[in-house]
Enzyme design. Structure first.
Site, PDB file in Angstrom:
ATOM      1  N   GLU A   1       0.867  -1.176   0.000  1.00 45.67           N
ATOM      2  CA  GLU A   1       0.000   0.000   0.000  1.00 45.67           C
ATOM      3  C   GLU A   1       0.906   1.229   0.000  1.00 45.67           C
ATOM      4  OE1 GLU A   1      -3.228   2.280   2.840  1.00 45.67           O
ATOM      5  OE2 GLU A   1      -2.729   0.187   3.283  1.00 45.67           O
TER       6      GLU A   1
ATOM      7  N   ASP B   1      -4.850   9.631   9.801  1.00 43.65           N
ATOM      8  CA  ASP B   1      -3.528   9.129  10.191  1.00 43.65           C
ATOM      9  C   ASP B   1      -3.034   9.769  11.478  1.00 43.65           C
ATOM     10  OD1 ASP B   1      -2.895   7.298   8.016  1.00 43.65           O
ATOM     11  OD2 ASP B   1      -2.943   9.064   6.741  1.00 43.65           O
TER      12      ASP B   1
END
Length: 259
Positions: free
Chosen positions: A35, A46
């Site tokens: 990824e 995140d």
């Protein structure tokens, strides 16, 4: 994905494009999927580790086009599936179809647009289908049954199960909630399910695969190594060491599951 796999996440361009390519090649040995995160200025899903990696890449003038170039170079040596992870703003700004075409031409197998709600993704899904681009959507432990089914149907590569509430980042342990969620998804979903957020050890991978996951997604633990060792041989050694530990954990979990 037939047997469970390691999905290894990196931020493209951290600390530089050449290093990203070396990191991808190193992780490729133990990864069933890579990824590749496209740096973004406001990565709301995140945690601090990946946010800092985005800042490092963007501070060096990294552009979206460079992520495609890195992938093109990787494709000269590997056919391991690569999922590009991004947010909707860069996709919308570039044009959805244009972005999908560029990603496809670079060698991407699928896309994750973290902040694109499923109910607003009709056009995006149609464009991906038109260009044979895979899709990955996310589900959380509190995702209702019906939405879980729809998210599974919309995800042509795998459904990304968020292991817990909150943002990305390495953790020491997982709550029972995570294991219950995997079991529920295993019963409800027809496609592949991969678990991410907080996985950093072989023992984590082992327990999640044993419970029924088809893969584990590891990001912050790899990005931490890059933060600490930069573009160096030591970084490559540490990345490979962790990838092997995780891969071994996946294998152990798979063996336990099939006893």
């Amino acid at each position: 994905m037939n047997k469970p796999v390691l999905v290894s996440f990196l931020v493209s361009g951290d600390p530089n494009p050449d290093a990203t390519l070396k990191f991808m090649k190193t992780l490729d040995k133990y990864s069933g999927v890579i990824e590749l995160g496209i740096p973004f200025s406001d990565p709301v899903a995140d945690g601090p580790t990946i946010q800092a990696a985005d800042v490092r890449a963007l501070s060096n003038g990294f552009k979206i086009a460079k992520s495609f170039e890195v992938l093109e170079e990787f494709r000269k040596e590997s056919d391991t599936p690569v999922i590009l992870m991004t947010y909707y703003n860069p996709v919308f700004k570039r044009g959805i179809e244009n972005f999908v075409i560029n990603a496809k031409e670079a060698g991407a197998n699928g896309l994750i647009i973290v902040d694109l709600p499923l109910q607003e993704a009709t056009e995006y899904r149609e464009i991906c289908k038109k260009h044979e681009m895979g899709t990955v959507f996310l589900a959380a432990p509190n995702t209702p049954e019906e939405r879980l089914k729809i998210s599974d149907e919309a995800s042509t590569e795998f459904l990304y199960l968020i292991s817990t509430f909150g943002i990305t980042g390495a953790r020491d342990t997982f709550e029972q909630m995570t294991f219950d969620f995997i079991k529920r998804a295993r019963t409800t979903c027809k496609g592949k399910i991969c678990v991410g957020f907080g996985i950093s050890k072989g023992s984590h991978a082992e327990s999640l695969i044993e419970q029924g996951a088809d893969g584990v997604i590891v990001g912050s633990a790899f990005v931490d190594i890059i933060k600490n060792y930069g573009d160096s041989e030591e970084a490559l050694l540490k990345l490979e060491e962790l990838a092997k530990e995780l891969s071994d954990g996946i294998e152990k979990g798979y063996e336990k599951r099939n006893k």
